[in-house]
Design a protein around this motif. Structure first.
Motif, PDB file in Angstrom:
ATOM      1  N   SER A   1      -0.138  31.024 -10.575  1.00  8.39           N
ATOM      2  CA  SER A   1       1.059  31.563 -10.731  1.00  8.39           C
ATOM      3  C   SER A   1       1.912  30.265 -10.532  1.00  8.39           C
ATOM      4  N   LEU A   2       3.192  28.760 -11.027  1.00 14.29           N
ATOM      5  CA  LEU A   2       3.755  28.472 -10.580  1.00 14.29           C
ATOM      6  C   LEU A   2       3.771  28.055  -9.222  1.00 14.29           C
ATOM      7  N   PHE A   3       4.234  28.927  -9.016  1.00 12.79           N
ATOM      8  CA  PHE A   3       4.238  28.332  -6.879  1.00 12.79           C
ATOM      9  C   PHE A   3       2.916  28.775  -6.324  1.00 12.79           C
ATOM     10  N   VAL A   4       2.277  29.357  -6.663  1.00  9.59           N
ATOM     11  CA  VAL A   4       0.893  29.456  -6.402  1.00  9.59           C
ATOM     12  C   VAL A   4       0.061  27.527  -6.144  1.00  9.59           C
ATOM     13  N   SER A   5       0.307  26.767  -7.705  1.00  8.55           N
ATOM     14  CA  SER A   5      -0.031  26.347  -8.196  1.00  8.55           C
ATOM     15  C   SER A   5       0.255  24.969  -7.564  1.00  8.55           C
ATOM     16  N   TYR A   6       1.691  25.034  -7.209  1.00  8.85           N
ATOM     17  CA  TYR A   6       2.371  23.395  -6.143  1.00  8.85           C
ATOM     18  C   TYR A   6       2.928  23.317  -4.928  1.00  8.85           C
ATOM     19  N   LEU A   7       2.784  24.842  -4.697  1.00  6.20           N
ATOM     20  CA  LEU A   7       2.717  24.736  -3.035  1.00  6.20           C
ATOM     21  C   LEU A   7       1.598  24.242  -2.572  1.00  6.20           C
ATOM     22  N   PRO A   8       0.253  24.173  -3.040  1.00  7.85           N
ATOM     23  CA  PRO A   8      -0.216  23.126  -1.714  1.00  7.85           C
ATOM     24  C   PRO A   8       0.012  21.868  -2.608  1.00  7.85           C
ATOM     25  N   VAL A   9       0.354  21.649  -3.690  1.00  6.23           N
ATOM     26  CA  VAL A   9      -0.004  19.869  -3.752  1.00  6.23           C
ATOM     27  C   VAL A   9       1.665  19.951  -3.083  1.00  6.23           C
ATOM     28  N   VAL A  10       2.696  19.948  -3.006  1.00 13.69           N
ATOM     29  CA  VAL A  10       3.550  19.975  -2.250  1.00 13.69           C
ATOM     30  C   VAL A  10       3.834  19.339  -0.408  1.00 13.69           C
ATOM     31  N   ALA A  11       3.255  20.492   0.318  1.00 12.83           N
ATOM     32  CA  ALA A  11       2.079  20.598   1.281  1.00 12.83           C
ATOM     33  C   ALA A  11       1.707  19.719   1.791  1.00 12.83           C
ATOM     34  N   LEU A  12       0.271  19.174   0.821  1.00 12.16           N
ATOM     35  CA  LEU A  12       0.108  17.594   1.102  1.00 12.16           C
ATOM     36  C   LEU A  12       0.426  16.611   1.087  1.00 12.16           C
ATOM     37  N   LEU A  13       1.732  16.197   0.462  1.00 13.49           N
ATOM     38  CA  LEU A  13       2.249  15.208  -0.373  1.00 13.49           C
ATOM     39  C   LEU A  13       3.409  14.888   0.190  1.00 13.49           C
ATOM     40  N   LEU A  14       4.316  15.622   0.598  1.00  8.34           N
ATOM     41  CA  LEU A  14       5.583  15.882   1.170  1.00  8.34           C
ATOM     42  C   LEU A  14       4.936  14.900   2.670  1.00  8.34           C
TER      43      LEU A  14
ATOM     44  N   GLY B   1       0.529  -0.979  -0.248  1.00  8.07           N
ATOM     45  CA  GLY B   1      -0.370   0.043  -0.231  1.00  8.07           C
ATOM     46  C   GLY B   1       0.834   1.572   0.250  1.00  8.07           C
ATOM     47  N   SER B   2       1.456   1.688   0.468  1.00  2.81           N
ATOM     48  CA  SER B   2       2.826   2.293   0.799  1.00  2.81           C
ATOM     49  C   SER B   2       2.816   2.621  -0.198  1.00  2.81           C
ATOM     50  N   LEU B   3       3.677   1.803  -1.440  1.00  2.00           N
ATOM     51  CA  LEU B   3       4.729   1.921  -2.813  1.00  2.00           C
ATOM     52  C   LEU B   3       3.654   2.075  -3.685  1.00  2.00           C
ATOM     53  N   ALA B   4       2.487   1.917  -3.444  1.00  2.00           N
ATOM     54  CA  ALA B   4       1.303   2.241  -4.414  1.00  2.00           C
ATOM     55  C   ALA B   4       1.057   3.897  -4.418  1.00  2.00           C
ATOM     56  N   VAL B   5       1.413   4.387  -2.949  1.00  2.00           N
ATOM     57  CA  VAL B   5       0.806   6.092  -2.892  1.00  2.00           C
ATOM     58  C   VAL B   5       2.285   6.382  -3.131  1.00  2.00           C
ATOM     59  N   GLY B   6       3.026   5.954  -3.045  1.00  2.00           N
ATOM     60  CA  GLY B   6       4.656   6.204  -3.616  1.00  2.00           C
ATOM     61  C   GLY B   6       4.671   6.621  -5.035  1.00  2.00           C
ATOM     62  N   PHE B   7       3.517   5.536  -5.886  1.00  3.50           N
ATOM     63  CA  PHE B   7       3.849   5.264  -7.310  1.00  3.50           C
ATOM     64  C   PHE B   7       2.659   6.148  -7.837  1.00  3.50           C
ATOM     65  N   PHE B   8       1.581   6.719  -6.964  1.00  3.81           N
ATOM     66  CA  PHE B   8       0.664   7.755  -7.051  1.00  3.81           C
ATOM     67  C   PHE B   8       1.824   9.502  -7.583  1.00  3.81           C
ATOM     68  N   VAL B   9       2.095   9.299  -6.051  1.00  3.88           N
ATOM     69  CA  VAL B   9       2.483  10.937  -5.528  1.00  3.88           C
ATOM     70  C   VAL B   9       3.822  11.171  -7.110  1.00  3.88           C
ATOM     71  N   GLN B  10       4.613   9.888  -7.456  1.00  9.35           N
ATOM     72  CA  GLN B  10       4.912  10.820  -8.563  1.00  9.35           C
ATOM     73  C   GLN B  10       4.389  10.704  -9.833  1.00  9.35           C
ATOM     74  N   GLY B  11       2.910  10.142 -10.174  1.00 17.78           N
ATOM     75  CA  GLY B  11       2.759  10.606 -11.366  1.00 17.78           C
ATOM     76  C   GLY B  11       1.683  11.617 -10.930  1.00 17.78           C
ATOM     77  N   VAL B  12       1.611  12.035  -9.693  1.00 16.39           N
ATOM     78  CA  VAL B  12       1.136  13.650 -10.105  1.00 16.39           C
ATOM     79  C   VAL B  12       2.062  14.773 -10.347  1.00 16.39           C
ATOM     80  N   THR B  13       3.157  13.838  -9.631  1.00 16.88           N
ATOM     81  CA  THR B  13       3.911  14.988  -9.748  1.00 16.88           C
ATOM     82  C   THR B  13       4.847  15.070 -10.482  1.00 16.88           C
ATOM     83  N   PHE B  14       4.904  14.251 -11.788  1.00 16.24           N
ATOM     84  CA  PHE B  14       6.192  14.769 -13.072  1.00 16.24           C
ATOM     85  C   PHE B  14       4.900  14.916 -14.169  1.00 16.24           C
ATOM     86  N   ALA B  15       3.685  15.104 -13.384  1.00 18.72           N
ATOM     87  CA  ALA B  15       2.392  15.622 -14.406  1.00 18.72           C
ATOM     88  C   ALA B  15       2.565  16.694 -14.068  1.00 18.72           C
TER      89      ALA B  15
END
Length: 403
Positions: free
Chosen positions: A160-173, A11-25
Motif C-alpha cells: 500500500s502507499l502508506f506502507v511504501s512511504y512510512l519507512p522512507v519518511v521515518a528514515l529521512l525525516l 554537504g547538508s544542502l546536498a543531502v536536502g537536494f537528495f531527499v527532495q529527489g527521493v520524495t518527489f519521485a
C-alpha cells in the motif's frame, strides 16, 4: 567563515537536494496507485495534478517575502519536513478530500522548499567562488533514481502507499532535521573575482525585463523535461512499437544521463564557462528530440531520450546560478521569481505535447520542445561572459545567514 563550516553547509544542502529527489519521485511515480486509492476519475486527475505546481508557484512567490524576514535556511529547515509529512499524508488517507488536502500541502511546501534550496545553493556557490550548483542538482537526480526504484519495489510487492512511504519518511525525516543544523547561506553581494555580476538598475531590486530571458529558458527546459517524464513511455510503446516493459526504460535512462551530466557539469563550467556549457547542452537536447522524432524503432528512440538527459541536465542549475550572478544584491528574490517558471514549464509541457499529438502526430509534437530548447542558444548570453571563470577561494568567503 572557515572552510569546515562551508563544507558542512554544502554537504547538508546536498543531502536536502537528495531527499527532495527521493520524495518527489515517490509521489509522481505512484500517481496510478494514488488515483486507484482515492477513486480519482480520469477527468478529475489532471485537476489534482495541476493543483500541485500551481500552489507551488504561489508558494515560491510568497517565499520571496518570507526569506526577506527570516532567511532561506530557516524556510528550508521547516519546509522539507512538511513535504515529507505531506507525502505520508497522501498515502494515509482514504477520502477524496484527504487527498486534496495532502496534495495541497505538498504543493505549498514544495514551492517554498524548491525556492529556498536553490537560494542557498546560489549563495554557497558565490561563497565558494566557483561553480558547484550542478553538483547539488546531481544529488537531486540521484535521489530521483533512488525514489523511483523504491516506488518500483513498492509496486512490485503490491505494498500500500502508506506502507511504501512510512519507512522512507521515518528514515529521512530525522536526517533532514539534523542536517538542517548546518545550513548556511553565503554573502549576498558579488563574490570576489566573479565576473559578470551586474547590479540592476533601481538600487538592488530585481528588474523583470533583465530576468525574462532566464525565465524563458527555465520554462523551455521544463517543457522538455515534462515531455520526457510524461510521454516517453507512451511514445516508445504507441509510436515506436516497443513492449510495455521496454517502454519503462527511457525515463530511467534519461535520469541516469541527467545525473551523469550534472556530476561533471561543474567541471565544464569552470573550464569553459557557463555560456558554452549551456549552449552545448541546448544543442545536445535538441539533437536528442530530433533523434526521438525521426527514430525508426524503439532502440533509436531510447538513444534519443538518453541524449536528451545529457543535454537538459546542465540548463536548469545554470539558470538559477545565472540569476544569482545577474542580481547579486537580490539573488534570493531573483531565484524565487525564476523558480515560478519551473512550474509554468511543467504545467504547459505535458498538455502541449498531448494536444499536438492528438491533433497532428506525436512525432511532430516532439519537434516543438526541440525548437523551444534551441531558443536557449540565443539567450545563452544571459548566463555571463563567454570566457568567465569561477575563480576565488574559500578565504574570500563569508557568511551572513546561518540556519
Amino acid at each position: 567563515m572557515n572552510d569546515a563550516r562551508l563544507r558542512r553547509g554544502r554537504g547538508s544542502l546536498a543531502v536536502g537536494f537528495f531527499v527532495q529527489g527521493v520524495t518527489f519521485a515517490l509521489l509522481v511515480t505512484r500517481i496510478p496507485a494514488i488515483q486507484d486509492r482515492y477513486g480519482i476519475s480520469d477527468g478529475l486527475l489532471p485537476l489534482f495534478l495541476a493543483a500541485v505546481p500551481v500552489l507551488a508557484g504561489v508558494s515560491s512567490v510568497l517565499t520571496e517575502k518570507l526569506v526577506a524576514r527570516i532567511g532561506p535556511a530557516r524556510v528550508l529547515r521547516w519546509a522539507q519536513p512538511v513535504v515529507l509529512l505531506a507525502l505520508l499524508g497522501v498515502g494515509a488517507g482514504s477520502e477524496l478530500w484527504q487527498a486534496a488536502v495532502a496534495l495541497g500541502v505538498f504543493g505549498l511546501a514544495v514551492g517554498a522548499l524548491d525556492a529556498s534550496m536553490n537560494m542557498l545553493g546560489v549563495s554557497l556557490q558565490r561563497a565558494y567562488g566557483r561553480s558547484i550548483m550542478l553538483g547539488f542538482h546531481a544529488t537531486y537526480s540521484l535521489g530521483g533514481i533512488a525514489g523511483a526504484s523504491l516506488a518500483w519495489a513498492g509496486a512490485h510487492w503490491q505494498l500500500s502507499l502508506f506502507v511504501s512511504y512510512l519507512p522512507v519518511v521515518a528514515l529521512l525525516l530525522p536526517v533532514v532535521l539534523v542536517g538542517s543544523r548546518w545550513y548556511v547561506a553565503g554573502e549576498r553581494g558579488p563574490a570576489a573575482g566573479e565576473e559578470g555580476a551586474q547590479a540592476p538598475a533601481g538600487g538592488g531590486g530585481v528588474v523583470f525585463r533583465m530576468l525574462l530571458p532566464l525565465c524563458l529558458v527555465m520554462t523551455f527546459a521544463y517543457i522538455g523535461d515534462s515531455t520526457v517524464s510524461n510521454w516517453s513511455a507512451k511514445y516508445l510503446q504507441d509510436v515506436l512499437g516497443s513492449s510495455e516493459e521496454l517502454a519503462t526504460v527511457p525515463y530511467n535512462a534519461y535520469m541516469v544521463t541527467t545525473l551523469l551530466g550534472r556530476a561533471v557539469g561543474d567541471f565544464g563550467v569552470r573550464r569553459f564557462g557557463a555560456v558554452l556549457v549551456v549552449r552545448s547542452g541546448a544543442v545536445l537536447a535538441a539533437l536528442g528530440f530530433a533523434v526521438v522524432a525521426l527514430a525508426p524503432g524503439p532502440w533509436a528512440g531510447m538513444a534519443g531520450f538518453t541524449v536528451l538527459g545529457l543535454g537538459l541536465s546542465v540548463i536548469v542549475p545554470q539558470t538559477f546560478a545565472a540569476a544569482g550572478r545577474m542580481f547579486p544584491a537580490a539573488s534570493d528574490a531573483a531565484v524565487a521569481r525564476l523558480n515560478v517558471f519551473n512550474y509554468v514549464g511543467f504545467l504547459v509541457g505535458s498538455p502541449l505535447v498531448g494536444a499536438l499529438g492528438d491533433a497532428w502526430s506525436y512525432r511532430g509534437a516532439m519537434v516543438v520542445p526541440m525548437v523551444l530548447v534551441l531558443v536557449t542558444v540565443v539567450y545563452a548570453t544571459s548566463f555571463g561572459s563567454e570566457k568567465a571563470r569561477y575563480g576565488g577561494s574559500h578565504e574570500r568567503s563569508r557568511t551572513v545567514d546561518v540556519g
